[in-house]
Scaffold this motif. Structure first.
Motif, PDB file in Angstrom:
ATOM      1  N   GLU A  34       0.803  -1.207   0.000  1.00 18.57           N
ATOM      2  CA  GLU A  34       0.000   0.000   0.000  1.00 18.57           C
ATOM      3  C   GLU A  34       0.839   1.262   0.000  1.00 18.57           C
ATOM      4  O   GLU A  34       0.400   2.318  -0.424  1.00 18.57           O
ATOM      5  N   ARG A  35       2.018   1.111   0.551  1.00 16.83           N
ATOM      6  CA  ARG A  35       2.830   2.310   0.710  1.00 16.83           C
ATOM      7  C   ARG A  35       3.803   2.548  -0.427  1.00 16.83           C
ATOM      8  O   ARG A  35       4.458   3.579  -0.486  1.00 16.83           O
ATOM      9  N   ALA A  36       3.920   1.545  -1.264  1.00 16.93           N
ATOM     10  CA  ALA A  36       4.873   1.684  -2.362  1.00 16.93           C
ATOM     11  C   ALA A  36       4.499   2.914  -3.200  1.00 16.93           C
ATOM     12  O   ALA A  36       3.331   3.260  -3.331  1.00 16.93           O
ATOM     13  N   ALA A  37       5.510   3.527  -3.720  1.00 17.35           N
ATOM     14  CA  ALA A  37       5.258   4.706  -4.536  1.00 17.35           C
ATOM     15  C   ALA A  37       4.406   4.347  -5.730  1.00 17.35           C
ATOM     16  O   ALA A  37       4.467   3.238  -6.244  1.00 17.35           O
ATOM     17  N   ASP A  38       3.600   5.258  -6.131  1.00 17.58           N
ATOM     18  CA  ASP A  38       2.794   5.063  -7.324  1.00 17.58           C
ATOM     19  C   ASP A  38       3.720   4.856  -8.515  1.00 17.58           C
ATOM     20  O   ASP A  38       4.525   5.730  -8.825  1.00 17.58           O
ATOM     21  N   PRO A  39       3.642   3.692  -9.131  1.00 19.06           N
ATOM     22  CA  PRO A  39       4.599   3.416 -10.204  1.00 19.06           C
ATOM     23  C   PRO A  39       4.471   4.358 -11.395  1.00 19.06           C
ATOM     24  O   PRO A  39       5.398   4.515 -12.175  1.00 19.06           O
ATOM     25  N   LEU A  40       3.306   4.956 -11.540  1.00 19.70           N
ATOM     26  CA  LEU A  40       3.146   5.852 -12.689  1.00 19.70           C
ATOM     27  C   LEU A  40       3.666   7.247 -12.393  1.00 19.70           C
ATOM     28  O   LEU A  40       3.795   8.080 -13.273  1.00 19.70           O
ATOM     29  N   SER A  41       3.942   7.482 -11.130  1.00 18.18           N
ATOM     30  CA  SER A  41       4.450   8.811 -10.823  1.00 18.18           C
ATOM     31  C   SER A  41       5.963   8.755 -10.728  1.00 18.18           C
ATOM     32  O   SER A  41       6.535   7.831 -10.183  1.00 18.18           O
ATOM     33  N   THR A  42       6.588   9.701 -11.305  1.00 18.83           N
ATOM     34  CA  THR A  42       8.049   9.728 -11.219  1.00 18.83           C
ATOM     35  C   THR A  42       8.425  11.038 -10.562  1.00 18.83           C
ATOM     36  O   THR A  42       9.119  11.856 -11.141  1.00 18.83           O
ATOM     37  N   LYS A  43       7.929  11.196  -9.354  1.00 18.14           N
ATOM     38  CA  LYS A  43       8.137  12.460  -8.672  1.00 18.14           C
ATOM     39  C   LYS A  43       9.566  12.663  -8.232  1.00 18.14           C
ATOM     40  O   LYS A  43      10.015  13.779  -8.065  1.00 18.14           O
ATOM     41  N   GLU A  44      10.246  11.550  -7.983  1.00 16.21           N
ATOM     42  CA  GLU A  44      11.617  11.694  -7.522  1.00 16.21           C
ATOM     43  C   GLU A  44      12.356  12.557  -8.524  1.00 16.21           C
ATOM     44  O   GLU A  44      12.358  12.300  -9.715  1.00 16.21           O
ATOM     45  N   HIS A  45      13.002  13.534  -7.980  1.00 18.05           N
ATOM     46  CA  HIS A  45      13.576  14.548  -8.846  1.00 18.05           C
ATOM     47  C   HIS A  45      14.482  13.973  -9.928  1.00 18.05           C
ATOM     48  O   HIS A  45      14.325  14.239 -11.102  1.00 18.05           O
ATOM     49  N   GLY A  46      15.427  13.154  -9.487  1.00 20.84           N
ATOM     50  CA  GLY A  46      16.405  12.622 -10.434  1.00 20.84           C
ATOM     51  C   GLY A  46      15.756  11.839 -11.550  1.00 20.84           C
ATOM     52  O   GLY A  46      16.089  11.998 -12.715  1.00 20.84           O
ATOM     53  N   VAL A  47      14.808  10.993 -11.161  1.00 18.61           N
ATOM     54  CA  VAL A  47      14.150  10.161 -12.164  1.00 18.61           C
ATOM     55  C   VAL A  47      13.450  11.025 -13.196  1.00 18.61           C
ATOM     56  O   VAL A  47      13.589  10.842 -14.395  1.00 18.61           O
ATOM     57  N   LEU A  48      12.716  12.011 -12.667  1.00 19.51           N
ATOM     58  CA  LEU A  48      11.959  12.882 -13.564  1.00 19.51           C
ATOM     59  C   LEU A  48      12.897  13.605 -14.515  1.00 19.51           C
ATOM     60  O   LEU A  48      12.656  13.676 -15.722  1.00 19.51           O
ATOM     61  N   GLU A  49      13.969  14.106 -13.955  1.00 19.29           N
ATOM     62  CA  GLU A  49      14.884  14.878 -14.787  1.00 19.29           C
ATOM     63  C   GLU A  49      15.517  14.006 -15.871  1.00 19.29           C
ATOM     64  O   GLU A  49      15.584  14.393 -17.030  1.00 19.29           O
ATOM     65  N   ASN A  50      15.933  12.798 -15.483  1.00 20.00           N
ATOM     66  CA  ASN A  50      16.543  11.912 -16.465  1.00 20.00           C
ATOM     67  C   ASN A  50      15.556  11.479 -17.532  1.00 20.00           C
ATOM     68  O   ASN A  50      15.907  11.322 -18.694  1.00 20.00           O
ATOM     69  N   GLU A  51      14.316  11.306 -17.097  1.00 16.54           N
ATOM     70  CA  GLU A  51      13.316  10.880 -18.055  1.00 16.54           C
ATOM     71  C   GLU A  51      13.029  11.996 -19.062  1.00 16.54           C
ATOM     72  O   GLU A  51      12.935  11.764 -20.260  1.00 16.54           O
ATOM     73  N   GLU A  52      12.919  13.207 -18.551  1.00 21.18           N
ATOM     74  CA  GLU A  52      12.704  14.343 -19.447  1.00 21.18           C
ATOM     75  C   GLU A  52      13.878  14.509 -20.385  1.00 21.18           C
ATOM     76  O   GLU A  52      13.720  14.785 -21.566  1.00 21.18           O
ATOM     77  N   LEU A  53      15.056  14.323 -19.827  1.00 23.41           N
ATOM     78  CA  LEU A  53      16.258  14.439 -20.638  1.00 23.41           C
ATOM     79  C   LEU A  53      16.240  13.397 -21.745  1.00 23.41           C
ATOM     80  O   LEU A  53      16.476  13.707 -22.910  1.00 23.41           O
ATOM     81  N   GLY A  54      15.913  12.153 -21.352  1.00 23.26           N
ATOM     82  CA  GLY A  54      15.859  11.085 -22.334  1.00 23.26           C
ATOM     83  C   GLY A  54      14.869  11.399 -23.442  1.00 23.26           C
ATOM     84  O   GLY A  54      15.146  11.195 -24.623  1.00 23.26           O
ATOM     85  N   GLN A  55      13.718  11.924 -23.057  1.00 21.64           N
ATOM     86  CA  GLN A  55      12.710  12.232 -24.073  1.00 21.64           C
ATOM     87  C   GLN A  55      13.160  13.384 -24.957  1.00 21.64           C
ATOM     88  O   GLN A  55      12.954  13.369 -26.163  1.00 21.64           O
ATOM     89  N   ALA A  56      13.816  14.366 -24.329  1.00 19.31           N
ATOM     90  CA  ALA A  56      14.315  15.497 -25.115  1.00 19.31           C
ATOM     91  C   ALA A  56      15.345  15.020 -26.133  1.00 19.31           C
ATOM     92  O   ALA A  56      15.300  15.406 -27.305  1.00 19.31           O
ATOM     93  N   ILE A  57      16.244  14.148 -25.700  1.00 20.09           N
ATOM     94  CA  ILE A  57      17.261  13.647 -26.620  1.00 20.09           C
ATOM     95  C   ILE A  57      16.598  12.886 -27.758  1.00 20.09           C
ATOM     96  O   ILE A  57      16.930  13.071 -28.929  1.00 20.09           O
ATOM     97  N   GLN A  58      15.625  12.057 -27.406  1.00 21.25           N
ATOM     98  CA  GLN A  58      14.995  11.271 -28.468  1.00 21.25           C
ATOM     99  C   GLN A  58      14.214  12.120 -29.448  1.00 21.25           C
ATOM    100  O   GLN A  58      14.188  11.824 -30.633  1.00 21.25           O
ATOM    101  N   GLU A  59      13.594  13.178 -28.943  1.00 18.83           N
ATOM    102  CA  GLU A  59      12.872  14.037 -29.889  1.00 18.83           C
ATOM    103  C   GLU A  59      13.853  14.733 -30.813  1.00 18.83           C
ATOM    104  O   GLU A  59      13.566  14.933 -31.992  1.00 18.83           O
TER     105      GLU A  59
END
Lengths: 190, 75
Positions: A106-131
């Motif tokens: 019940e307490r596990a982080a919502d898998p669809l949320s990537t609130k953790e700063h680092g994760v979010l930033e890397n994911e955005e970066l990855g998407q930016a690079i791919q675009e």
């Protein structure tokens, strides 16, 4: 397919080359399992084929496919959650005050949320690079991906694409120069 | 002395550890006196770091072929 009013059209033949890596990274960042991510991408394409007639052309092909993938990710988590036994759920709801229980589920982080700063930033970066890669001429994108992301040797890439090393370096150089310009505003802090 | 164009190409190969020590030295000396190439070199290196940081992954060729086949079967 109605034409004239639509701006985008689906071209399933090109889906894998054009979108598979993008969707795959999207999926990997949400399910953290390469095999499951692979399956989700495949299911996304097949579902896309199945509902191609519903594509209205208001969004780009990629946006549309990402929307399907999102649903697939949600379905995936529903499926594994329903497998995990109903006992835990019942226990949880019958004793809401129970603070002793370690209900990780019940307490596990919502898998669809990537609130953790680092994760979010890397994911955005990855998407930016791919675009940005997607905007490159096809051959440059291919060479850059093989060499930089897959880390293949110069020799292997040359063999695969039937080019010589000096061609390869010119293509990579052009790709990198374009990528630097494309990523510039957002990612290169000066 | 190498030209700016040569310096830029060496810099790109250096990102993949495929520049010889002699080329790296030439690049280093060039950058000392050329601001434009110094800036290009810095950005190029940063691009390498960004790509590493993003941890991009790709589906293998085999996996892609597999998916393509599935798509063809259905369409």
């Amino acid at each position: 397919m109605p034409s004239g009013t639509t701006t985008h059209q689906l071209q399933p033949d090109t889906w894998v080359d054009a979108h598979a890596d993008y969707l795959y990274n999207y999926a990997v960042s949400r399910v953290s399992d390469s095999e499951i991510a692979h399956d989700l991408v495949q299911e996304t394409f097949l579902a896309g084929l199945g509902s191609a007639k519903n594509f209205k052309g208001t969004a780009s092909e990629r946006t549309w496919l990402v929307a399907i993938l999102k649903r697939k990710v949600i379905d995936h988590y529903r499926k594994i959650n329903s497998k995990k036994g109903k006992a835990e759920v019942r226990m949880h709801y019958s004793s809401q005050e129970d603070s002793e229980g370690n209900w990780l589920e019940e307490r596990a982080a919502d898998p669809l949320s990537t609130k953790e700063h680092g994760v979010l930033e890397n994911e955005e970066l990855g998407q930016a690079i791919q675009e940005c890669i997607a905007k490159l001429p096809a051959k440059q994108a291919k060479v850059f991906t093989l060499k930089t992301i897959e880390g293949q040797s110069t020799e292997d890439v040359c063999n695969e694409l039937g080019i010589n090393p000096s061609n390869l370096w010119v293509l990579i150089h052009r790709a990198r120069t374009s990528l630097m310009a494309c990523l510039d505003k957002n990612w290169f802090g000066e | 002395m190498i030209t700016c164009e040569e310096a830029a190409h060496i810099c790109t190969r250096k990102q993949y550890s495929e520049a010889s020590w002699k080329e790296r030295l030439q690049l280093y000396l060039h950058i000392l006196i050329c601001k434009a190439c110094a800036s290009f070199s810095r950005k190029n290196t940063q691009l390498t770091k960004l790509c590493d940081k993003a941890q991009l992954q790709t589906l293998s060729k085999k996996e892609k072929e597999h998916i393509k086949k599935k798509i063809q079967e259905q369409s």
